[in-house]
Structure formats: C-alpha cells, structure tokens
Design an enzyme around this catalytic site. Structure first.
Site, mmCIF file in Angstrom:
data_model
loop_
_atom_site.group_PDB
_atom_site.id
_atom_site.type_symbol
_atom_site.label_atom_id
_atom_site.label_comp_id
_atom_site.label_asym_id
_atom_site.label_seq_id
_atom_site.Cartn_x
_atom_site.Cartn_y
_atom_site.Cartn_z
ATOM 1 N N GLU A 123 -51.956 11.195 -16.377
ATOM 2 C CA GLU A 123 -52.022 11.552 -17.811
ATOM 3 C C GLU A 123 -50.622 11.824 -18.321
ATOM 4 O O GLU A 123 -49.753 12.235 -17.557
ATOM 5 C CB GLU A 123 -52.846 12.841 -17.993
ATOM 6 C CG GLU A 123 -54.255 12.764 -17.477
ATOM 7 C CD GLU A 123 -54.915 14.146 -17.397
ATOM 8 O OE1 GLU A 123 -54.511 15.062 -18.136
ATOM 9 O OE2 GLU A 123 -55.842 14.294 -16.587
ATOM 10 N N LYS A 125 -47.778 13.995 -19.838
ATOM 11 C CA LYS A 125 -47.524 15.432 -19.883
ATOM 12 C C LYS A 125 -46.904 15.730 -21.251
ATOM 13 O O LYS A 125 -45.755 15.383 -21.513
ATOM 14 C CB LYS A 125 -46.569 15.834 -18.768
ATOM 15 C CG LYS A 125 -46.347 17.326 -18.688
ATOM 16 C CD LYS A 125 -45.558 17.678 -17.447
ATOM 17 C CE LYS A 125 -45.460 19.169 -17.272
ATOM 18 N NZ LYS A 125 -44.846 19.873 -18.392
ATOM 19 N N ASP A 127 -45.443 17.974 -24.223
ATOM 20 C CA ASP A 127 -44.582 19.145 -24.170
ATOM 21 C C ASP A 127 -44.944 20.119 -25.284
ATOM 22 O O ASP A 127 -44.417 20.050 -26.384
ATOM 23 C CB ASP A 127 -43.131 18.673 -24.298
ATOM 24 C CG ASP A 127 -42.184 19.722 -23.768
ATOM 25 O OD1 ASP A 127 -42.653 20.670 -23.125
ATOM 26 O OD2 ASP A 127 -40.974 19.577 -24.020
ATOM 27 N N TYR A 235 -57.370 18.483 -21.839
ATOM 28 C CA TYR A 235 -57.242 17.799 -20.555
ATOM 29 C C TYR A 235 -58.010 18.448 -19.404
ATOM 30 O O TYR A 235 -57.924 18.001 -18.276
ATOM 31 C CB TYR A 235 -55.778 17.579 -20.168
ATOM 32 C CG TYR A 235 -54.879 18.798 -20.232
ATOM 33 C CD1 TYR A 235 -55.094 19.895 -19.427
ATOM 34 C CD2 TYR A 235 -53.794 18.811 -21.112
ATOM 35 C CE1 TYR A 235 -54.257 20.994 -19.486
ATOM 36 C CE2 TYR A 235 -52.957 19.912 -21.177
ATOM 37 C CZ TYR A 235 -53.193 20.999 -20.362
ATOM 38 O OH TYR A 235 -52.379 22.082 -20.426
ATOM 39 N N LYS A 323 -41.449 14.628 -13.721
ATOM 40 C CA LYS A 323 -40.627 14.843 -14.915
ATOM 41 C C LYS A 323 -39.638 13.701 -15.094
ATOM 42 O O LYS A 323 -38.907 13.353 -14.163
ATOM 43 C CB LYS A 323 -39.837 16.160 -14.769
ATOM 44 C CG LYS A 323 -40.685 17.413 -14.821
ATOM 45 C CD LYS A 323 -41.187 17.638 -16.214
ATOM 46 C CE LYS A 323 -41.400 19.056 -16.625
ATOM 47 N NZ LYS A 323 -40.453 20.054 -16.484
ATOM 48 N N CYS A 415 -15.853 21.165 -50.954
ATOM 49 C CA CYS A 415 -16.887 20.176 -50.665
ATOM 50 C C CYS A 415 -16.229 18.811 -50.456
ATOM 51 O O CYS A 415 -15.472 18.359 -51.313
ATOM 52 C CB CYS A 415 -17.885 20.105 -51.821
ATOM 53 S SG CYS A 415 -19.040 18.735 -51.668
ATOM 54 N N CYS A 418 -17.437 16.343 -53.619
ATOM 55 C CA CYS A 418 -17.042 16.532 -55.013
ATOM 56 C C CYS A 418 -15.803 17.415 -55.167
ATOM 57 O O CYS A 418 -15.280 17.561 -56.269
ATOM 58 C CB CYS A 418 -18.200 17.111 -55.819
ATOM 59 S SG CYS A 418 -18.549 18.827 -55.408
ATOM 60 N N CYS A 433 -21.507 24.101 -50.936
ATOM 61 C CA CYS A 433 -20.857 23.589 -52.133
ATOM 62 C C CYS A 433 -21.633 24.195 -53.298
ATOM 63 O O CYS A 433 -22.853 24.095 -53.351
ATOM 64 C CB CYS A 433 -20.972 22.068 -52.159
ATOM 65 S SG CYS A 433 -20.649 21.353 -53.775
ATOM 66 N N CYS A 438 -23.077 18.075 -57.688
ATOM 67 C CA CYS A 438 -22.450 17.325 -56.592
ATOM 68 C C CYS A 438 -23.322 16.123 -56.226
ATOM 69 O O CYS A 438 -24.518 16.277 -55.986
ATOM 70 C CB CYS A 438 -22.282 18.253 -55.395
ATOM 71 S SG CYS A 438 -21.726 17.408 -53.915
HETATM 72 S S1 IVH Z 1 -53.064 20.207 -16.077
HETATM 73 C C1 IVH Z 1 -53.839 23.380 -13.000
HETATM 74 N N1 IVH Z 1 -52.534 18.194 -17.683
HETATM 75 O O1 IVH Z 1 -47.794 21.265 -18.274
HETATM 76 C C2 IVH Z 1 -53.674 22.314 -14.009
HETATM 77 N N2 IVH Z 1 -51.145 20.114 -17.792
HETATM 78 O O2 IVH Z 1 -46.009 22.207 -16.157
HETATM 79 C C3 IVH Z 1 -52.764 22.731 -15.075
HETATM 80 N N3 IVH Z 1 -49.390 19.999 -19.496
HETATM 81 O O3 IVH Z 1 -49.195 24.466 -17.892
HETATM 82 C C4 IVH Z 1 -52.530 21.874 -16.187
HETATM 83 N N4 IVH Z 1 -49.910 17.997 -20.253
HETATM 84 O O4 IVH Z 1 -49.167 23.376 -20.262
HETATM 85 C C5 IVH Z 1 -52.176 19.439 -17.292
HETATM 86 N N5 IVH Z 1 -52.202 16.350 -19.066
HETATM 87 C C6 IVH Z 1 -51.860 17.590 -18.661
HETATM 88 C C7 IVH Z 1 -50.771 18.287 -19.246
HETATM 89 C C8 IVH Z 1 -50.441 19.546 -18.776
HETATM 90 C C9 IVH Z 1 -49.101 19.038 -20.383
HETATM 91 C C10 IVH Z 1 -48.655 21.277 -19.388
HETATM 92 C C11 IVH Z 1 -49.527 22.490 -19.221
HETATM 93 C C12 IVH Z 1 -49.127 23.076 -17.900
HETATM 94 C C13 IVH Z 1 -47.744 22.557 -17.740
HETATM 95 C C14 IVH Z 1 -47.338 22.573 -16.295
#
Ligand code: IVH
Length: 673
Positions: A123, A125, A127, A235, A323, A415, A418, A433, A438
């Site tokens: 999946e 990840k 942020d 998720y 990551k 500025c 101008c 400014c 301007c």
């Molecule tokens: S699973 C025990 N799935 O990443 C399972 N986490 O670095 C825990 N996160 O705390 C989470 N996308 O906030 C899961 N598809 C995804 C995610 C995800 C983002 C975040 C989540 C977690 C953190 C861990």
C-alpha cells in the site's frame, strides 16, 4: 413562499420521509465526490439539496440527528482534548531504506512462519497522521488520534468535518461496534492554501503537509478543521481491536464497501519481487499524485500468519515501511533575489546552480524572510542542501560548506519592483513594500482575486495577469470588468476563443457571493474564513465599510487587530473608490437575503456556552432561518441571551441589563412557534 410548518401528523410523517430521502441522496453524492472522486451532480445542485435539508431541519429541530450531513461542522470550540485508551495499541512500523533490508524482512517472515505460500499487500504510505475511528451500530461515534499508541486524544468533533469519513456506514446490518484506522492527510494544494491563510494571519507557516494535517485536526475549533479539507484514507478494519477479516486484502475491500475512502493504489503480491516492482513503479508515479507519499507499506496478507509473527514492543513483525530516499541535493547559491507578494511582503529567494532533486531540476528555493537566512547562517556563494517534497517550493535545509568568496545578503531598503521604501513593522518577520500601487503587488492581487476559492475566474493565470498589468490594461481588480475583446486580442497568445471564454468567466464572477467579494478585496488578515463571517454578520458591504472598530469586533472571531486592519483598509479613499467601481461593475455587494416574516423577525439573540443538541453555527442558522439575528455581544438591544453549559461573562452582562435568558429548550420552543 415556504409552506407553514406542519402540525398535522400525516404531514410531519411526510416531512420525516423527505428528510430521510434527502439525507440518503446527499450521502450518496458526498460519497461519489469525496470518496470516489466521481461527482455526478454540480456543486450548485448539491448546495440546493443541502439548503433544502437545512431548511426542513430548521423547521423541525426535533428531527435533527448527529449523522445528518448538515451536522458535519458542528461542535463548538473546546477547551482541550480528552485522553482515550485505544482498543488495541496503535503501533508504529519499522522502516526499510533499501531493497536489501526488504529481502531481510522477507527472509525473517518466511523463517518465522514456515509458510509455504505467502502473500503480501503493498500500500502507499501516506504522510499524515493516523486516526482510529469508531462506529456504533453503523454510526460514526468517536475519533481518536494515535497519541502515544496506547492513549490518544478524542478529536470526534473535528474528525466529523472530514467529508470522506462516512457518518453512516453503507451496510444493511452493520456490526454493533467497528473500528477503522487510517491516515488523515492534506493534499499539496490544501497545504499551500493553509499556509497562505497562515501568512495572512501572520502566523509561521507549516513546514510540510503532515504538520499541516496534524495542526488542522488538533485545533480546538472544528470549523478550522473543516476549512482545511482533510482527507481520511482507511487501511485497517478492526473488530474488538483485531483485524476483522482473514486477510488484509479482504479488509481493504470491506472498508471500501462500507463507504470509506481506500487508496486504489494497492496490490496483492505473490512474492517479494512483485512487491519490489510495485515500489519501483510508485517511486516515479507518486509525484503525480495530489498528496505526498513517502514510502510503501508492506503487510503480510493473511491474518493467521500476522498473529503467528506477532509484535515487538514498538511495531508488528508482519509489516514494514519502505521509505523512499529523501529528495535532497547539494548545490550552490548563486544569488539571492527578492519576490514581492500581494501584501507587499518581500520574500528572499535563493537562485541556485540548477540541480536535480528527485527527478526535477531545481533552480530556486524560498528563504522565507531575513530571520530565516540568519538562522541558516547563509551567504551568497555557499554550498547548501536543498530539499523538495512534491510540488512544494523547494527549500534550503542547511549550509553544507561556506563559499570561498561568500558575501552576505542584505535585505533591500526599497521595493525591487517599484522602488518604494520597505518597512518592517515591530513583531513582523517580513519587510513590506508600502506602495499599494506597486505592479508586483497588483499582479498578486489580481491573481488572488481571480482565485478558485475567491472570485473563481478560470483561465486568468500568471502570464496573462502579467501582460494585463504591464500593458496598463489592469490597474486595479475592478478593471477586469471593463476589459474588451479587442484589448484581450491584442495580447500575446490570445485567440478569439480564449478571449471569449475569459470574458465569459469574468462576467460570471459578477454573481459571486459577498464573502468571496470581501475575500477578493485583499484586506490584510482577512482570508476566506473571516470573509465568510463578515459577510454573514454585516450582510451588506456598505455596512462593513461603515463599521467602527467596536462594531467589527462584535463579529465572531474578529479581534482588535483584524478589526483595526479592516477599519484602516476602508478608511483609505482609494479602497472606497474600488468598492464603488465594483458596484458599478454589477457585483453583488449583499448577502443573499434571509427570510423575512419568520417567528423571530427582528429579534436579536446572543449565544453563550455550549448547547447540547446543536453547535453555535447551527443555532445561528436556525435563528436566522426564523428571521432572527445573532450578534456577538449583549447590549440593551439584545432580545434573548441563549445560555448553554458553562456560559461566559455574557450571562452576567445580560443579568445586569435585564435581558431575558433562555436555555436550549427555551430556544427550541421559540423556534417551533
Ligand atoms: S499500517 C500496525 N498502512 O505510517 C500497522 N500505516 O510509520 C500500523 N501509514 O503509524 C499502520 N500509510 O500513521 C499503515 N497504508 C498504511 C499507512 C500507514 C501511512 C502511517 C501510519 C503509521 C506510520 C508508521
């Protein structure tokens, strides 16, 4: 003319049915829009449905339920958050930074499970920040942040405003209790908008979309959360704190079936090689997504195997987060220039020796203000580390090596566009400014005015605005309304079709609502939200224009600084003239008229304390729908003070002045008369 409120039982049953039907219809369209990104009706059609539902609910407050789509922006600002224990720990994930580390993970998993066949789910990840959401009998009941993993904060009222979070699950017979966990995120566009708002309010910007999402969810006022447009991606599906189904893949499907937004970018993989292919594919494609992805989460699909693998104190052994490498690179600062914004703020910008960062060539980075340059210890000629995240403007992280012939940057006293002198007010980070004419400021003002959430004049972009200003065709935003086709055709890259379209878009903007016009004026400290409050409070632009500082402060959330800013804006003859020209251009300088002749016609209300069954905004809407008016402070003109739980000093004031005090039930009685 609206029909009278029914008293007849048969008629009230009909109303109940209409309300139920409207709610289903609205939920369906919200699902199409916010979850599937596939709207089938226009915003105006949707607004009409909502307006009708609100109208019925205002007349029948007894039929309002917390799951009604009108109740998203509900809760009153609170004092703080209550701590709540999670149904099971919300742990973090271990990280992997290379394919080798993933191979190690795969080996461990295979050794420990001794499984013959092993599937993974990959999946994206996202942020943001993780959130646990509880449903009771299919109804949204509670939302808790991750906190320390054992205990989080109850952010129910704020989470309720997230449109992609269903308030009712799509299931004929929903389980008694159910929990979805997922990530709350902000798109890059939402992040930039939040920062523009903060800039207007002179607050330090959020460093990245994650901080902005967290900052938007963990605010005391749910209306701020609402205005930020957060998204919830689910998720994990849990029952009593454990995975609900037999496979993670099935749980994702089940979540989608229940009406949650589940990221479609996911894959069930038969081998680690398939996982690696998914990772490589998204390393490139992730930059095209509207939100940030910092990696891929890999989970063992089968729940029985997950249980066999178990957990360490910090993270599950059955999942890992890969990551992507941080998008950073070193380069040299060739020069530092200054950009002039709409409010006249002079923003230093680093011109860099072009360098590739995550597949994109970067040659500029923002430096925010002179304090930031001091903090970095940056001088022209230095070698710096720059970072890029998504579409966000690249920034300088630190000085790597002072340049051999470095020279300090000095903020210009004038500025650069101008030549007017620049001023730094005490307490402000920016030099500004002060010339309101301007050209640089004018361009930014026109772009702001045309913005999607302002006057929404589509196709009026950067290059076009520059030409219009440079040729003197636009000296003020009001000049947009007198542009002719011939003038437009004289511009570069402007054909007959585009000119016609632009004129049509400009023309359509004359019908924009008052809050948009107020926002469009570009009054310092008045953004989208304050503009909406002012429009509602004053109703007419002329009233706002004539308001004293005290009158302004009576509007909700308007403090002395904002009031002062509005006052001095309208005290300027040039701004008064601008309003006149906009009036001549046929803009709507008044709020949609509220209904007259309701039972509360002409009565002024003041609200204090928390009401149990409705938020302040809803109470306001109901009072207004019945012809009454809600003001911010108690005076002799106040007809009723509505006091909820923990009323403030307004109650004292009302008693002193002999103003009648109502409780919530009293208000409902008045409304139903
Ligand atoms: S699973 C025990 N799935 O990443 C399972 N986490 O670095 C825990 N996160 O705390 C989470 N996308 O906030 C899961 N598809 C995804 C995610 C995800 C983002 C975040 C989540 C977690 C953190 C861990």
């Amino acid at each position: 003319m609206a029909p009278p409120a029914p008293s007849h039982p048969a008629r009230s049953a009909a109303v109940g049915e209409e309300i139920a039907r409207l709610r289903r219809e609205i939920e369906h369209h919200e699902y199409l829009y916010y979850v599937l990104d596939q709207p089938e009706i226009t915003d105006a059609e949707y607004d009409r449905l909502i307006a009708r539902l609100k109208q019925l609910e205002a007349r029948h407050p007894e039929l309002v339920t917390p799951e009604s789509p009108t109740q998203r922006v509900g809760g009153k600002p609170r004092e703080g958050f209550v701590k709540v224990r999670h149904s099971s720990a919300m742990l973090s994930l271990d990280n992997a930074y290379s394919e080798d580390e993933l191979r190690d993970f795969d080996r461990r998993v295979r050794d420990l499970t001794a499984a013959e066949a092993l599937d993974y789910v990959a999946e994206l990840k996202l942020d943001g920040l993780s959130l646990a959401v509880h449903y009771a009998d299919g109804k949204f009941a509670r939302a808790i942040t991750r906190g320390d993993g054992q205990e989080g904060e109850d952010v129910t009222e704020n989470a309720r405003t997230i449109r992609s979070l269903p308030l009712r699950l799509q299931a004929a017979a929903p389980p008694g209790l159910l929990e979805a966990r997922g990530e709350v995120i902000l798109t890059r566009a939402g992040f930039e908008r939040a920062n523009r708002e903060r800039e207007e309010q002179n607050l330090p910007p959020f460093a990245n979309p994650r901080n902005a999402a967290a900052g938007s969810l963990r605010v005391l006022d749910p209306r701020i959360t609402e205005s930020r447009g957060l998204i919830f991606f689910a998720y994990q599906l849990l029952a009593s704190g454990r995975p609900a189904g037999r496979r993670q893949w099935d749980d994702l499907e089940a979540l989608a079936q229940l009406g949650f937004k589940v990221n479609p970018r996911r894959r069930q993989c038969r081998s680690l090689e398939e996982v690696l292919a998914f990772i490589r594919e998204w390393d490139v494609k992730r930059h095209t997504l509207p939100y940030e992805t910092d990696g891929i989460v890999i989970k063992v699909d089968e729940v029985a195997l997950q249980q066999k693998l178990g957990w360490t104190a910090k993270a599950p052994r059955w999942a890992i987060a890969y990551k992507y490498a941080a998008q950073q690179a070193s380069t040299t600062v060739l020069d530092i220039g200054v950009n002039v914004g709409r409010t006249g703020a002079l923003t230093p910008v680093a011109f860099l020796a072009p360098v590739e960062v995550g597949g994109v060539t970067v040659s500029r980075a923002t430096l925010h203000n002179e304090d930031e340059i001091a903090r970095l210890g940056l001088q022209i000629g230095d070698e710096v580390l720059v970072e890029r995240s998504g579409d966000v403007i690249p920034k300088v992280v630190r000085v790597e090596k002072p340049g051999p012939e470095r020279r300090p940057f000095v903020m210009p006293a004038h500025c650069p566009v101008c030549g007017t002198r620049a001023v730094r007010q005490p307490g402000e980070a920016a030099w500004r400014c002060v010339n309101t004419d301007c050209p640089a400021r004018l361009k930014e003002s026109v772009l702001h005015f045309a913005g999607r959430r302002v006057m929404n004049i589509d196709s009026l972009g950067d290059a076009l605005v520059s030409q219009l200003v440079d040729r003197g065709l636009v000296r003020s935003v009001s000049d947009l309304y007198t542009l002719t086709k011939d003038q437009l055709l004289s511009l570069e890259r402007m054909g007959d079709k585009s000119a016609t379209k632009l004129l049509r878009n400009i023309d359509a903007s004359r019908a924009a609502s008052l809050d948009r016009v107020i926002n469009g004026l570009g009054i310092p400290f008045v953004g989208e939200r304050t503009a909406a409050i002012l429009a509602r409070h004053f109703g007419l632009l002329d009233r706002l224009l004539a308001a004293s500082v005290e009158e302004l402060e009576r509007a909700e959330e308007v403090g002395p600084r904002v009031a002062e800013s509005i006052r001095s804006f309208f005290a300027e003859p040039r701004n008064q003239a601008l309003v006149e020209r906009l009036r001549q251009a046929g803009l709507r300088l008044e709020q949609e008229p509220t209904r007259t002749g309701g039972p509360l016609q002409g009565m002024a209300f003041v609200l204090t304390g928390a009401l149990a069954g409705m938020s302040r905004e809803e109470a306001t809407e109901k009072i207004e729908a019945a012809g009454g008016k809600v003001t911010g402070s108690v005076s002799k003109k106040t007809r009723y003070l509505v006091a909820g739980v923990e009323p403030g000093s307004k109650l004292e004031k009302a008693k002193q002045l002999g103003v009648e005090v109502l409780d919530e039930a009293g208000l409902l009685r008045l409304l139903s008369h």
